[in-house]
Write a protein that holds these residues in place. Sequence first.
Motif, PDB file in Angstrom:
ATOM      1  N   THR A  28       7.252  -0.259  -4.941  1.00 27.33           N
ATOM      2  CA  THR A  28       6.816   0.923  -4.195  1.00 27.33           C
ATOM      3  C   THR A  28       6.786   0.562  -2.726  1.00 27.33           C
ATOM      4  OG1 THR A  28       5.450   1.790  -6.013  1.00 27.33           O
ATOM      5  CG2 THR A  28       4.929   2.554  -3.787  1.00 27.33           C
ATOM      6  N   ALA A  48       5.896   5.840  -1.214  1.00 29.94           N
ATOM      7  CA  ALA A  48       4.527   6.333  -1.071  1.00 29.94           C
ATOM      8  C   ALA A  48       4.364   6.693   0.406  1.00 29.94           C
ATOM      9  CB  ALA A  48       3.517   5.270  -1.481  1.00 29.94           C
ATOM     10  N   ASN A  56      -8.079   5.376   1.829  1.00 27.36           N
ATOM     11  CA  ASN A  56      -7.976   6.046   0.525  1.00 27.36           C
ATOM     12  C   ASN A  56      -6.527   6.093   0.053  1.00 27.36           C
ATOM     13  OD1 ASN A  56     -10.735   6.522   0.362  1.00 27.36           O
ATOM     14  ND2 ASN A  56     -10.596   8.510   1.380  1.00 27.36           N
ATOM     15  N   PHE A  57      -5.608   6.395   0.975  1.00 27.39           N
ATOM     16  CA  PHE A  57      -4.184   6.399   0.625  1.00 27.39           C
ATOM     17  C   PHE A  57      -3.740   5.004   0.182  1.00 27.39           C
ATOM     18  CE2 PHE A  57      -0.013   5.103   2.341  1.00 27.39           C
ATOM     19  CZ  PHE A  57       0.810   5.780   1.452  1.00 27.39           C
ATOM     20  N   THR A  59      -5.530   2.549  -0.977  1.00 26.86           N
ATOM     21  CA  THR A  59      -6.174   2.173  -2.242  1.00 26.86           C
ATOM     22  C   THR A  59      -5.417   2.753  -3.423  1.00 26.86           C
ATOM     23  OG1 THR A  59      -8.350   2.057  -1.179  1.00 26.86           O
ATOM     24  CG2 THR A  59      -8.320   2.269  -3.577  1.00 26.86           C
ATOM     25  N   THR A  60      -5.042   4.026  -3.310  1.00 27.05           N
ATOM     26  CA  THR A  60      -4.283   4.681  -4.375  1.00 27.05           C
ATOM     27  C   THR A  60      -2.916   4.014  -4.548  1.00 27.05           C
ATOM     28  OG1 THR A  60      -5.372   6.798  -3.930  1.00 27.05           O
ATOM     29  CG2 THR A  60      -3.300   6.879  -5.136  1.00 27.05           C
ATOM     30  N   ALA A  61      -2.267   3.709  -3.435  1.00 25.50           N
ATOM     31  CA  ALA A  61      -0.934   3.086  -3.489  1.00 25.50           C
ATOM     32  C   ALA A  61      -0.993   1.683  -4.085  1.00 25.50           C
ATOM     33  CB  ALA A  61      -0.332   3.039  -2.091  1.00 25.50           C
ATOM     34  N   TYR A  62      -2.068   0.954  -3.802  1.00 24.88           N
ATOM     35  CA  TYR A  62      -2.194  -0.436  -4.268  1.00 24.88           C
ATOM     36  C   TYR A  62      -2.622  -0.526  -5.732  1.00 24.88           C
ATOM     37  CZ  TYR A  62      -2.055  -2.152   0.601  1.00 24.88           C
ATOM     38  OH  TYR A  62      -1.687  -2.454   1.878  1.00 24.88           O
ATOM     39  N   LYS A  63      -3.285   0.504  -6.224  1.00 22.45           N
ATOM     40  CA  LYS A  63      -3.870   0.441  -7.571  1.00 22.45           C
ATOM     41  C   LYS A  63      -2.796   0.159  -8.626  1.00 22.45           C
ATOM     42  CE  LYS A  63      -7.589   2.614  -7.837  1.00 22.45           C
ATOM     43  NZ  LYS A  63      -8.628   3.684  -7.807  1.00 22.45           N
ATOM     44  N   ALA A 100      -8.767  -1.626   1.044  1.00 17.73           N
ATOM     45  CA  ALA A 100      -7.916  -1.085  -0.017  1.00 17.73           C
ATOM     46  C   ALA A 100      -7.652  -2.124  -1.106  1.00 17.73           C
ATOM     47  CB  ALA A 100      -6.598  -0.598   0.572  1.00 17.73           C
ATOM     48  N   GLN A 103     -10.913  -2.331  -3.132  1.00 15.26           N
ATOM     49  CA  GLN A 103     -11.201  -1.126  -3.909  1.00 15.26           C
ATOM     50  C   GLN A 103     -10.176  -0.893  -5.020  1.00 15.26           C
ATOM     51  OE1 GLN A 103     -11.645   2.169  -1.135  1.00 15.26           O
ATOM     52  NE2 GLN A 103     -13.163   1.040   0.070  1.00 15.26           N
ATOM     53  N   SER A 104      -8.946  -1.374  -4.815  1.00 16.98           N
ATOM     54  CA  SER A 104      -7.893  -1.147  -5.813  1.00 16.98           C
ATOM     55  C   SER A 104      -7.893  -2.199  -6.909  1.00 16.98           C
ATOM     56  CB  SER A 104      -6.524  -1.143  -5.131  1.00 16.98           C
ATOM     57  OG  SER A 104      -6.226  -2.419  -4.590  1.00 16.98           O
TER      58      SER A 104
END
Length: 299
Positions: A28, A48, A56-57, A59-63, A100, A103-104
């Motif tokens: 990604t 992404a 927040n972006f 964190t979502t991308a890294y999860k 991030a 959090q991820s």
Amino acid sequence: MKIVITGSLGNISKPLTQELVQKGHLVTVISSKTERQKDIEALGAKAAIGTMENVNFLTTAYKGADVVYAMEALAYGAFFDKNLDFIAANTRIGNCHKQAIQQSGVKQVIHLSSIGAHTNKGVGILEFHYNVENILRELPNDVSIKFMRPVGFYYNMFQFIESIKNQGAIVSNYGGDEKEPWVSPKDIAATIAEEIEKPFEGRTVRYIASDEVSPNEVAEILGEAIGKPGLKWQVVTSEQLLKGMESAGMNLQTAKGFVEMNEARVNGILYKDYYQNKPVLGKVKLTDFAKEFARIYNS
């Protein structure tokens, strides 16, 4: 592996993405530009779209990623933004990466740092790399981080084109016959791809360089490539260089950072840790880059 790449399709991220996709990894690529999506997908990666300043972006991308390749980058023209604190802005991006990553739940990180990151004293604009490395070192011990410290990029030499055309010489506040390391983004990408597939453990540092040449050798090699044999590297004072950068419209704080960075090349600060941990040199030599330099110079 699932791998997240920051840096859009830049000089390092694009060849890195290509190599990782070819090796069968699920990649990604994070980009702030919507128009980059089709180019990213054409390489076989997922796009992404968002900014590295948005925790927040990120964190979502890294999860769910097995490995994150994190770097700091500002928009084109940042050097000329009179209201920008370049070091502080990049340091903030480093903080976003840290939040991030935590959090991820990512446990394996490769961070693009730089030569000069061993200290925050006397390295000018490179200070933010020291700041970000230490921010990331605050992550829990179960997060393994590989800090990549490339030396000066060959493509930074494109800034010489203006003085060659206008003054007939490469002009800077350092010079001479003392060799210094330079690196190709292709060698950086190859090294990072190699490190991604090696085991992660703790916090490690790896320098990356392609060639070691002196300023006078740079002038000779580039001069031959562009049809100007005898091209000279002219040394001016730091005050003269700073005045020239200011006249060109550069942010004064940023310009002072560049001048100090160049001074660190000469006084031993910049390369001290590099020579204590010297890497095997990469494949792309200055003579290879000189062909690309000539193409840009003549375009």
